[in-house]
Design a protein around this motif. Structure first.
Motif, short mmCIF file in Angstrom:
data_model
loop_
_atom_site.label_atom_id
_atom_site.label_comp_id
_atom_site.label_asym_id
_atom_site.label_seq_id
_atom_site.Cartn_x
_atom_site.Cartn_y
_atom_site.Cartn_z
N ARG A 169 -9.67 96.80 -10.52
CA ARG A 169 -10.87 96.33 -9.82
C ARG A 169 -10.86 96.83 -8.39
NH1 ARG A 169 -10.10 91.51 -13.09
NH2 ARG A 169 -8.89 90.51 -11.42
N ARG A 170 -9.70 96.78 -7.74
CA ARG A 170 -9.59 97.28 -6.36
C ARG A 170 -9.87 98.78 -6.28
NH1 ARG A 170 -5.50 99.69 -3.55
NH2 ARG A 170 -3.83 99.17 -5.01
N LEU A 171 -9.44 99.51 -7.29
CA LEU A 171 -9.65 100.96 -7.31
C LEU A 171 -11.06 101.34 -7.73
CD1 LEU A 171 -6.27 102.06 -8.97
CD2 LEU A 171 -6.86 102.16 -6.54
N GLY A 172 -11.84 100.37 -8.18
CA GLY A 172 -13.20 100.66 -8.63
C GLY A 172 -13.25 101.34 -9.97
N ILE A 173 -12.28 101.06 -10.83
CA ILE A 173 -12.18 101.72 -12.13
C ILE A 173 -12.66 100.78 -13.23
CG2 ILE A 173 -10.61 102.69 -13.85
CD1 ILE A 173 -8.85 103.63 -11.52
N LEU A 223 -11.69 119.99 -9.93
CA LEU A 223 -11.68 118.76 -9.14
C LEU A 223 -12.35 118.96 -7.80
CD1 LEU A 223 -10.88 115.84 -8.96
CD2 LEU A 223 -8.65 116.53 -8.06
N GLU A 224 -12.11 120.08 -7.13
CA GLU A 224 -12.75 120.30 -5.83
C GLU A 224 -14.27 120.36 -5.97
OE1 GLU A 224 -12.51 123.09 -1.83
OE2 GLU A 224 -11.32 123.63 -3.60
N LYS A 225 -14.75 120.90 -7.09
CA LYS A 225 -16.20 120.99 -7.31
C LYS A 225 -16.81 119.63 -7.65
CE LYS A 225 -16.34 125.79 -8.91
NZ LYS A 225 -16.58 126.68 -10.09
N ASN A 226 -15.98 118.68 -8.12
CA ASN A 226 -16.50 117.40 -8.59
C ASN A 226 -16.03 116.21 -7.75
OD1 ASN A 226 -17.96 117.78 -11.42
ND2 ASN A 226 -16.25 119.22 -11.33
N LEU A 227 -15.60 116.46 -6.51
CA LEU A 227 -15.08 115.38 -5.66
C LEU A 227 -16.09 114.26 -5.45
CD1 LEU A 227 -13.11 117.36 -2.91
CD2 LEU A 227 -12.17 115.98 -4.76
N ASP A 228 -17.38 114.60 -5.48
CA ASP A 228 -18.41 113.60 -5.20
C ASP A 228 -19.03 112.99 -6.45
OD1 ASP A 228 -18.12 113.98 -2.43
OD2 ASP A 228 -19.48 115.70 -2.46
N ALA A 229 -18.47 113.27 -7.61
CA ALA A 229 -19.02 112.71 -8.85
C ALA A 229 -18.95 111.19 -8.80
CB ALA A 229 -18.26 113.24 -10.05
N GLN A 230 -20.02 110.53 -9.19
CA GLN A 230 -20.11 109.07 -9.05
C GLN A 230 -19.16 108.31 -9.96
OE1 GLN A 230 -24.16 107.79 -9.39
NE2 GLN A 230 -24.75 108.60 -7.39
N ARG A 231 -18.96 108.77 -11.17
CA ARG A 231 -18.12 108.03 -12.11
C ARG A 231 -16.71 108.60 -12.17
NH1 ARG A 231 -19.25 103.48 -12.15
NH2 ARG A 231 -17.96 103.20 -14.02
N LEU A 232 -16.26 109.13 -11.04
CA LEU A 232 -14.92 109.70 -10.94
C LEU A 232 -14.09 108.94 -9.91
CD1 LEU A 232 -12.92 112.12 -11.55
CD2 LEU A 232 -13.94 113.25 -9.57
N ARG A 233 -12.85 108.64 -10.27
CA ARG A 233 -11.91 108.06 -9.33
C ARG A 233 -10.65 108.92 -9.33
NH1 ARG A 233 -15.73 105.94 -7.73
NH2 ARG A 233 -16.20 103.71 -7.51
N ILE A 234 -10.18 109.24 -8.13
CA ILE A 234 -8.98 110.06 -7.97
C ILE A 234 -7.88 109.16 -7.43
CG2 ILE A 234 -8.00 112.14 -6.93
CD1 ILE A 234 -10.94 113.02 -6.38
N VAL A 235 -6.72 109.20 -8.05
CA VAL A 235 -5.62 108.31 -7.68
C VAL A 235 -4.34 109.11 -7.49
CG1 VAL A 235 -4.23 106.33 -8.38
CG2 VAL A 235 -6.67 106.39 -8.95
N GLU A 269 -13.50 103.98 0.89
CA GLU A 269 -14.02 102.67 0.52
C GLU A 269 -14.78 102.81 -0.80
OE1 GLU A 269 -16.36 100.96 3.59
OE2 GLU A 269 -14.75 101.03 5.10
N VAL A 270 -14.40 102.01 -1.79
CA VAL A 270 -15.07 102.08 -3.09
C VAL A 270 -15.51 100.67 -3.48
CG1 VAL A 270 -13.73 104.08 -3.86
CG2 VAL A 270 -12.91 101.78 -4.37
N ALA A 271 -16.58 100.61 -4.25
CA ALA A 271 -17.05 99.32 -4.74
C ALA A 271 -16.10 98.82 -5.82
CB ALA A 271 -18.46 99.47 -5.30
N ALA A 272 -15.76 97.55 -5.74
CA ALA A 272 -14.85 96.97 -6.74
C ALA A 272 -15.50 96.97 -8.12
CB ALA A 272 -14.47 95.56 -6.33
N SER A 273 -14.69 97.12 -9.14
CA SER A 273 -15.19 97.09 -10.51
C SER A 273 -15.06 95.68 -11.07
CB SER A 273 -14.40 98.07 -11.39
OG SER A 273 -13.11 97.56 -11.66
N THR A 274 -15.45 95.53 -12.32
CA THR A 274 -15.32 94.23 -13.00
C THR A 274 -14.34 94.35 -14.16
OG1 THR A 274 -17.23 94.78 -14.40
CG2 THR A 274 -17.65 93.54 -12.36
#
Length: 323
Positions: free
Chosen positions: A107-111, A50-62, A167-172
């Motif tokens: 949607r709020r979480l960008g998932i 997880l520390e190596k992939n913190l910046d992955a674009q299609r990853l959300r951490i909750v 801040e994350v972009a909202a999903s659909t």
């Protein structure tokens, strides 16, 4: 689009009965699976990964923690906070979040359905596993992982923490009605208690709760009238599946642990506790890692122990809190 094969065959079979194929699309991020324990590697990610992939674009951490304020005092960089008692449930009716509320949350979480979600929390991922159970009912299974060791291991290893809310972009994200396949109801457990159905009930509460010596853990409000357990159930406390560092035990150790109580996946299993949250941790271990067919009974002892005219086993001989 072809459906992704879920390593946990029992869980996949249950989900496939009620969740549309479109809700099971392949995920964009994959965690490298080791041949020796593919199901485990599909369900969990390590703190190092997880520390190596913190910046992955299609990853959300909750983060889904038990104690208030954990997130605010410092969280994994990029993690968003979810309150289990308000975000994942309907606050008036006793139920998981309905489709509209659940969709608004994601949607709020960008998932979206192609997002890899890593859940973690305090107390050995107790409520993070609850979150995974709720997400699974809406078809988010193979792309939802637990951080092995949760907050405990992350902090013990002195990995980075942040106090900023990302801040994350909202999903659909759109949600169909939740699948009933992973959830046991009162009528289901009563049928097992009366030996009308050949299933196994795994009570994951403490031995004192199971025996009826206490109704609830120390310091926790008692919500049931009677103490004891559902007839025919067996007791394996949820925390026995966890190592001292907070990580989940090996597949071999887990199989031996549950086999000692007669749970080997040959029969459908219902996990139960007090209000269904601790039992969701055992649901995750049994279904996602061991591949057993499992449903979680979130009514649990709070519902069953208050029901009128149902059979109860009380090994401690307590009634109304006294002998």
């Amino acid at each position: 689009m072809p459906r992704t094969t879920i390593p946990s065959l029992g869980l996949a079979a249950l989900i496939a009965l009620t969740v549309p194929v479109a809700a099971q699309e392949p995920v964009a991020i994959r965690v490298a699976a080791e041949a020796k324990e593919p199901a485990r590697e599909s369900a969990l990610v390590s703190t190092e990964w997880l520390e190596k992939n913190l910046d992955a674009q299609r990853l959300r951490i909750v983060e889904v923690s038990v104690e208030p304020g954990q997130y605010e005092r410092g969280h994994i960089p990029g993690a968003q906070n979810v309150a289990w008692h308000s975000d994942l449930v309907e606050t008036v009716t006793r139920d998981i979040a309905g489709p509209e509320k659940f969709a608004a949350l994601l949607r709020r979480l960008g998932i979206d359905r192609d997002t890899t979600v890593v859940l973690y929390g305090d107390n050995n991922n107790w409520f993070a596993a609850w979150g995974a159970w709720v997400l699974a009912q809406y078809g988010l299974v193979d792309n939802v992982k637990l951080l092995d060791g949760g907050r405990k291991k992350w902090e013990a290893e002195k990995r980075p923490l942040d106090t900023r809310t990302p801040e994350v972009a909202a999903s659909t994200f759109q949600a169909a009605p939740a699948s009933p396949a992973l959830r046991a109801r009162f009528a289901d457990v009563l049928a097992v208690a009366r030996r009308e159905r050949d299933e196994q009930i795994l009570d994951i509460r403490s031995p004192d709760e199971f025996s009826g010596k206490v109704i609830a853990p120390a310091g926790v409000q008692e919500l049931a009238i009677r103490a004891g357990h559902i007839p025919g159930s067996v007791n394996v406390p949820w925390a026995k599946a966890v190592n001292p560092d907070g990580t989940i035990k090996s597949t071999a150790e887990l199989k031996a642990l549950y086999a000692a109580a007669g749970i080997d996946g040959s029969k459908p299993i219902i996990t139960s506790c007090r209000i269904g949250e601790r039992s969701s941790h055992s649901w995750f271990v049994l279904s996602r890692i061991l591949g057993y067919p499992v449903r979680n009974y979130d009514g649990s002892w709070t519902e069953y122990g208050n029901a009128v005219g149902v059979p109860v086993v009380n090994l401690a001989g307590t009634v109304w809190g006294g002998k």
